[in-house]
Motif scaffolding. Structure first.
Motif, PDB file in Angstrom:
ATOM      1  N   TYR A 162       0.836  -1.193   0.000  1.00 37.15           N
ATOM      2  CA  TYR A 162       0.000   0.000   0.000  1.00 37.15           C
ATOM      3  C   TYR A 162       0.876   1.251   0.000  1.00 37.15           C
ATOM      4  O   TYR A 162       2.047   1.219   0.399  1.00 37.15           O
ATOM      5  CB  TYR A 162      -0.936   0.008   1.209  1.00 37.15           C
ATOM      6  N   ILE A 163       0.296   2.352  -0.456  1.00 36.53           N
ATOM      7  CA  ILE A 163       1.017   3.629  -0.508  1.00 36.53           C
ATOM      8  C   ILE A 163       1.315   4.104   0.910  1.00 36.53           C
ATOM      9  O   ILE A 163       0.446   4.088   1.782  1.00 36.53           O
ATOM     10  CB  ILE A 163       0.195   4.685  -1.273  1.00 36.53           C
ATOM     11  N   TRP A 190       4.187  -4.450   7.882  1.00 36.71           N
ATOM     12  CA  TRP A 190       2.802  -4.024   8.042  1.00 36.71           C
ATOM     13  C   TRP A 190       2.548  -3.681   9.504  1.00 36.71           C
ATOM     14  O   TRP A 190       3.036  -4.367  10.412  1.00 36.71           O
ATOM     15  CB  TRP A 190       1.843  -5.136   7.632  1.00 36.71           C
ATOM     16  N   ASP A 191       1.763  -2.611   9.723  1.00 36.08           N
ATOM     17  CA  ASP A 191       1.302  -2.294  11.058  1.00 36.08           C
ATOM     18  C   ASP A 191       0.124  -3.189  11.414  1.00 36.08           C
ATOM     19  O   ASP A 191      -0.415  -3.917  10.584  1.00 36.08           O
ATOM     20  CB  ASP A 191       0.890  -0.817  11.157  1.00 36.08           C
ATOM     21  N   ASP A 192      -0.302  -3.091  12.662  1.00 31.10           N
ATOM     22  CA  ASP A 192      -1.455  -3.888  13.099  1.00 31.10           C
ATOM     23  C   ASP A 192      -2.722  -3.483  12.358  1.00 31.10           C
ATOM     24  O   ASP A 192      -3.593  -4.300  12.080  1.00 31.10           O
ATOM     25  CB  ASP A 192      -1.664  -3.730  14.609  1.00 31.10           C
ATOM     26  N   ILE A 193      -2.838  -2.170  12.014  1.00 29.73           N
ATOM     27  CA  ILE A 193      -4.000  -1.686  11.284  1.00 29.73           C
ATOM     28  C   ILE A 193      -3.624  -1.581   9.819  1.00 29.73           C
ATOM     29  O   ILE A 193      -2.622  -0.966   9.463  1.00 29.73           O
ATOM     30  CB  ILE A 193      -4.452  -0.308  11.822  1.00 29.73           C
ATOM     31  N   ASN A 194      -4.415  -2.154   8.952  1.00 36.20           N
ATOM     32  CA  ASN A 194      -4.127  -2.150   7.520  1.00 36.20           C
ATOM     33  C   ASN A 194      -4.547  -0.824   6.922  1.00 36.20           C
ATOM     34  O   ASN A 194      -5.737  -0.505   6.903  1.00 36.20           O
ATOM     35  CB  ASN A 194      -4.870  -3.300   6.827  1.00 36.20           C
ATOM     36  N   PRO A 195      -3.613  -0.018   6.404  1.00 37.68           N
ATOM     37  CA  PRO A 195      -3.966   1.259   5.823  1.00 37.68           C
ATOM     38  C   PRO A 195      -4.821   1.148   4.584  1.00 37.68           C
ATOM     39  O   PRO A 195      -5.361   2.137   4.113  1.00 37.68           O
ATOM     40  CB  PRO A 195      -2.603   1.882   5.479  1.00 37.68           C
ATOM     41  N   ASN A 196      -4.957  -0.051   4.006  1.00 36.53           N
ATOM     42  CA  ASN A 196      -5.783  -0.190   2.822  1.00 36.53           C
ATOM     43  C   ASN A 196      -7.262   0.083   3.118  1.00 36.53           C
ATOM     44  O   ASN A 196      -8.063   0.242   2.204  1.00 36.53           O
ATOM     45  CB  ASN A 196      -5.649  -1.607   2.236  1.00 36.53           C
ATOM     46  N   GLU A 197      -7.604   0.124   4.408  1.00 35.94           N
ATOM     47  CA  GLU A 197      -8.984   0.403   4.757  1.00 35.94           C
ATOM     48  C   GLU A 197      -9.342   1.859   4.512  1.00 35.94           C
ATOM     49  O   GLU A 197     -10.502   2.233   4.495  1.00 35.94           O
ATOM     50  CB  GLU A 197      -9.220   0.031   6.220  1.00 35.94           C
ATOM     51  N   THR A 198      -8.362   2.733   4.376  1.00 36.75           N
ATOM     52  CA  THR A 198      -8.593   4.139   4.110  1.00 36.75           C
ATOM     53  C   THR A 198      -8.081   4.477   2.739  1.00 36.75           C
ATOM     54  O   THR A 198      -7.206   3.808   2.200  1.00 36.75           O
ATOM     55  CB  THR A 198      -7.882   5.017   5.161  1.00 36.75           C
TER      56      THR A 198
END
Length: 291
Positions: A146-147, A270-278
């Motif tokens: 992801y970006i 990757w962090d615990d929260i996936n930035p692809n959700e935003t």
């Protein structure tokens, strides 16, 4: 020439007597074995002649074996040379694979938190634009890239993802003039922003007061602020700290800990929260002021 028998005896009689004598000797020897010792002496006497007669055959046999042996030996040498050449090529391949294996192991053993997802990627090309320090890696959205995703290697921070496709992504290096990253001095936790200088091995720290306790050789690590780069990863080493009298800020230069001109493999985390959700990219720039 003097005849064997006397001239007074006829040839027929002499032949007859010779036959009788020979037959008598044969019978006498077969019955009483009286001439065994004589045969031994006779065989001993003629044995040199037997060996002499066998010499030409042995010489021809030896020469033939020598020629065959030389031909076979030459063939074996050629085969061994071919095998040696192949093994030398294989040895070069093994050395290359060994070095690659070491680099990949170093990447996987890099200081990344064990609870984070990790993925090794290979650099496939370098951006040809001299004013943009970017590289292209062989991973994309198919791999969950992801970006804004941080990019590391076994030494420290490399950069972050700025563009993605299904099979490849672009990485903006930390030394690019448009890139900035929050850092802190490992020695005393002083915080600052490390901006790219536009040179591959150069970073600058703007807006640092001249009274700040920063020294040459200080190690700069990620501060964790901004929510993009995890905290504690090596970024650069301070190479210059100078200021002019009357100026409010010092001039601070640093060198990335990663040899950006020689990287081949990178590590994506990757962090615990996936930035692809935003939908908003999490790309840090050098427009922030010192923290």
């Amino acid at each position: 020439m003097k005849p064997i028998f006397a001239t007074s005896t006829s040839l027929q009689l002499r032949l007859f007597l010779a036959v009788i004598a020979s037959f008598s000797l044969i019978v006498f020897d077969s019955k009483f074995d009286s001439f065994s010792n004589v045969r031994v002496y006779l065989n001993t006497a003629v044995s040199p002649l037997i060996y002499a007669a066998d010499i030409p055959g042995e010489m021809l046999k030896g020469m033939s074996n020598t020629v065959v042996s030389r031909r076979e030996l030459k063939k074996q040498v050629e085969e061994q040379q071919d095998k040696l050449f192949v093994q030398q090529v294989q040895l070069l391949e093994f050395k290359h694979l060994k070095e690659e294996n070491k680099r990949l192991r170093a990447l996987l053993n890099s200081p990344v938190h064990s609870d984070k997802r990790k993925l090794v990627a290979e650099i496939i090309t370098v951006n040809s634009d001299p004013f943009s320090l970017q590289v292209v890696i062989n991973k994309g959205t198919n791999d969950g890239i992801y970006i804004g995703q941080p990019v590391l290697n076994e030494q420290g921070v490399v950069g972050q993802i700025v563009d993605v496709s299904m099979t490849y992504s672009r990485v903006l290096l930390i030394s690019d003039v448009t890139h900035g990253i929050p850092v802190r001095v490992q020695r005393n936790d002083i915080r600052a922003i490390a901006n790219g200088s536009g040179e591959l091995n150069g970073l600058s720290l703007p807006y640092v007061p001249h009274s700040t306790d920063i020294q040459m050789g200080d190690v700069l690590v990620t501060s964790g602020l901004g929510g993009v780069f995890p905290e504690g990863y090596p970024v650069a080493t301070v190479t210059e700290f100078t200021y002019q009298v009357g100026q409010p800020y010092a001039q601070v230069e640093a060198k990335p800990v990663v040899a950006l001109e020689r990287i081949r493999y990178v590590l994506l985390v990757w962090d615990d929260i996936n930035p692809n959700e935003t939908n908003e990219p999490q790309l840090e720039t050098g427009k922030e002021t010192a923290l």
